[in-house]
Scaffold this active site. Structure first.
Site, PDB file in Angstrom:
ATOM      1  N   ALA A 106     -23.092  15.146 -63.285  1.00  0.00           N
ATOM      2  CA  ALA A 106     -21.834  16.245 -63.118  1.00  0.00           C
ATOM      3  C   ALA A 106     -21.601  16.961 -64.565  1.00  0.00           C
ATOM      4  CB  ALA A 106     -20.649  15.161 -62.542  1.00  0.00           C
ATOM      5  N   HIS A 161      -9.702   4.915 -52.520  1.00  0.00           N
ATOM      6  CA  HIS A 161      -9.513   3.463 -53.518  1.00  0.00           C
ATOM      7  C   HIS A 161      -8.982   3.313 -54.370  1.00  0.00           C
ATOM      8  CE1 HIS A 161     -13.912   3.550 -52.239  1.00  0.00           C
ATOM      9  NE2 HIS A 161     -13.693   3.950 -51.079  1.00  0.00           N
TER      10      HIS A 161
END
Ligand code: APR
Length: 279
Positions: free
Chosen positions: A255, A139
């Site tokens: 994470a 992106h």
């Protein structure tokens, strides 16, 4: 947050025995670095309407407002550092050239982590194993700008003065208005980057998906391409997503607690580079 017993070990074993791995990350991997996510309780889209700030139409309508928002995000992100999950991935990519990374994030923290991981290995990689070569920013990048007139791209870290249209950043080549070099809603991803991401997904034995709601296409389809071509999906996310039900292993954890725990810490054991061995 606690993952079910055995999931961590199963994920670790899948990654250790994989020939090729594609890692797909989203805003969640940067959340613990202080970068806000987009959806969920404190997500950016709770306070801002994407169609007012992250579309080509918004930029034509009010470039000053769009730059004010991106200037604020850039300033906030510039104070954020890669976390242990970014670093574990960067170090893994240094050890194993069969690990590719496709991120939806524009914060640049994966590239920062790759630079940090390489610092002890000052020599550049003659064999093209430079991790940046295996990092796809699907992106775009918030610290890169593109001229809205001539299309020239450039790294761009200076603070943005969005006090008026006249003070917005201009192209050094044609004096056209610069825009953030990110993919806005309604825009297509770079076809070369996209083709490489889907090729990696097809070739991967495992797609490790970390910190994405898996609702934005085409990135969200990468993991299912790996599965549809005989590979496995491992998901790390405190919440369930549309990938949870099709993942081989889906770990409800963060994470930073899970990525360092499951990525292989040893170089690939004797596997010839690029040896695909679909699981
Ligand atoms: N560890 C792992 N995952 C986390 C953590 C964490 N510490 N914190 C949050 N998450 C998860 C959330 O549960 C959520 O599923 O990260 C995900 C973030 O989802 P989104 O905010 O939708 O971000 P993302 O999936 O990257 O969005 C994709 O949408 O708006 C566009 O271009 C933008 O790239 C973005 C795309």
């Amino acid at each position: 947050m606690t993952s079910r017993p055995g999931e961590r070990e199963r994920a670790r074993d899948l990654l250790a025995s994989a020939g090729r791995v594609l890692i797909l990350t989203g805003a969640g991997i940067s959340a613990e670095s202080g970068v806000p996510t987009f959806r969920g309780a404190s997500g950016l889209w709770r306070n801002f309407r994407p169609e007012e700030l992250a579309t080509p139409e918004a930029f034509v309508r009010d470039a000053r407002l769009v730059w004010e928002w991106y200037g604020m995000r850039r300033e906030a992100i510039s104070r954020c550092e890669p976390n242990v999950a970014h670093l574990a991935i960067a170090e893994w990519q240094l050890r194993d050239t069969n690990v590719g990374l496709a991120t939806q994030n524009v914060d640049g923290l994966h590239a920062d982590a790759a630079r940090t991981a390489r610092r002890p290995h000052a020599a550049s990689d003659a064999d093209g194993s430079e991790p940046h070569g295996r990092l796809l920013e699907l992106h775009g990048a918030i610290f890169r700008s593109m001229c809205a007139s001539c299309g020239i791209r450039s790294d761009h870290r200076e603070p943005i003065d969005a006090s008026s249209l006249a003070t917005l950043p201009r192209c050094s080549s044609c004096a056209g208005l610069l825009r953030p070099d990110v993919v806005w809603f309604g825009e297509s991803l770079d076809p070369i980057i996209l083709e490489r991401a889907f090729r990696w997904a097809e070739e991967a034995d495992v797609c490790l998906v970390v910190g994405t709601s898996a609702v934005v296409q085409p990135a969200a389809s990468l993991a299912t391409v790996t599965r549809d071509t005989g590979g496995a999906i491992i998901e790390v996310n405190p919440e369930r997503t549309p990938l949870t039900s099709v993942a081989t292993v889906s770990i409800r954890d963060t994470a930073t607690s899970m990525v360092p725990a499951i990525v292989p810490t040893l170089p690939p054991s004797g596997r010839p580079p690029g040896s695909a061995s679909k699981i």
